[in-house]
Design an enzyme around this catalytic site. Structure first.
Site, PDB file in Angstrom:
ATOM      1  N   THR A   1     -17.968  15.129  15.462  1.00 34.68           N
ATOM      2  CA  THR A   1     -17.550  15.788  13.656  1.00 34.68           C
ATOM      3  C   THR A   1     -17.400  14.728  12.635  1.00 34.68           C
ATOM      4  O   THR A   1     -17.981  15.657  11.455  1.00 34.68           O
ATOM      5  CB  THR A   1     -15.394  14.956  13.392  1.00 34.68           C
ATOM      6  OG1 THR A   1     -14.460  15.077  14.928  1.00 34.68           O
ATOM      7  CG2 THR A   1     -14.668  14.782  13.001  1.00 34.68           C
TER       8      THR A   1
ATOM      9  N   MET B   1     -17.721  10.806  21.659  1.00 32.11           N
ATOM     10  CA  MET B   1     -17.229  12.569  22.093  1.00 32.11           C
ATOM     11  C   MET B   1     -17.023  13.245  20.171  1.00 32.11           C
ATOM     12  O   MET B   1     -16.970  13.357  19.731  1.00 32.11           O
ATOM     13  CB  MET B   1     -16.655  11.962  22.378  1.00 32.11           C
ATOM     14  CG  MET B   1     -17.071  12.489  24.294  1.00 32.11           C
ATOM     15  SD  MET B   1     -15.022  12.333  25.905  1.00 32.11           S
ATOM     16  CE  MET B   1     -16.512  11.856  26.643  1.00 32.11           C
ATOM     17  N   CYS B   2     -15.157  12.563  19.934  1.00 36.77           N
ATOM     18  CA  CYS B   2     -14.889  13.719  18.980  1.00 36.77           C
ATOM     19  C   CYS B   2     -15.655  12.531  17.437  1.00 36.77           C
ATOM     20  O   CYS B   2     -15.199  13.698  16.562  1.00 36.77           O
ATOM     21  CB  CYS B   2     -13.308  13.490  19.013  1.00 36.77           C
ATOM     22  SG  CYS B   2     -13.112  14.802  20.578  1.00 36.77           S
ATOM     23  N   VAL B   3     -15.080  11.484  17.901  1.00 41.34           N
ATOM     24  CA  VAL B   3     -15.402  11.162  16.407  1.00 41.34           C
ATOM     25  C   VAL B   3     -16.701  11.092  16.333  1.00 41.34           C
ATOM     26  O   VAL B   3     -17.023  11.737  14.708  1.00 41.34           O
ATOM     27  CB  VAL B   3     -15.340   9.446  16.896  1.00 41.34           C
ATOM     28  CG1 VAL B   3     -16.050   8.248  15.476  1.00 41.34           C
ATOM     29  CG2 VAL B   3     -14.501   8.073  16.778  1.00 41.34           C
TER      30      VAL B   3
END
Length: 203
Positions: free
Chosen positions: A125, A120-122
């Protein structure tokens, strides 16, 4: 997976918040993840690299709802000209935040990314960092996620370690995926002075 040949000039610590790394809802292997992330922080600070802690503002009622116990960053922040916190509301740490302007203003050309959640966020980004032209280093043992539960008619449960590996594999053609966080090295960007970015940044 190989040792990163060149040092990273910034460390992006993604959503290492209490909701994801402590208690019953902690990612598997949270203790090891925290130990390796702390080591990355120590070495990045020592080198003069830029350190950015991304902090997710979750929806009301979620574990990372702003100002709830789970929203707090788990690792200490050494606020200063080369270290700050940037709050975000989406998976991508660049979306609607001053992260891109901060990195550009600091002269950063390469970033190391660690934290949660891998897919998700890793990954989101890291993907945007790649799209913006940054060299991205992703240490395999310094990002983590949860197991994906079974879905009848679709698949059995998927272990967290497999999810993390697939998340890294999906960007490995462009990012440098190292086997260990200890393989990542750091150096200060040029110029070293970091102007305070505009937006939701806190120290």
């Amino acid at each position: 997976m190989t040792r990163s040949a060149l040092p990273a000039q910034a460390l992006l610590v993604v959503d290492v918040q209490k909701a994801g790394v402590t208690g019953d809802r902690a990612v598997p292997g949270a203790a090891g993840l925290l130990e390796r992330t702390a080591d990355l922080l120590t070495r990045a600070r020592r080198s003069g690299a830029l350190v950015v802690h991304l902090q997710n503002d979750g929806a009301p009622g979620t574990g990372d709802e702003p100002h709830s116990p789970g929203w707090a960053l788990h690792l200490p922040v050494e606020a200063g000209p080369t270290e700050c916190v940037i709050r975000k509301t989406r998976d991508d740490g660049f979306a609607g935040t001053p992260l891109g302007a901060l990195l550009a203003g600091a002269g950063v050309e390469s970033v190391a990314v660690c934290g949660v959640m891998s897919e998700m966020c890793v990954q989101a980004t890291a993907r945007t960092a790649l799209a913006l032209g940054y060299r991205v280093v992703l240490p395999h043992d310094a990002h983590a996620t949860q197991d994906i539960p079974a879905a009848p008619g679709i698949s059995a449960a998927v272990p967290a370690a497999v999810v993390s590996r697939v998340a890294a594999w999906a960007i490995s053609g462009d990012a440098e995926v190292t086997a260990r966080a200890s393989d990542v090295t750091f150096a200060a960007p040029r110029p070293r002075a970091v102007a305070p970015p505009r937006g939701r940044v806190s120290s």
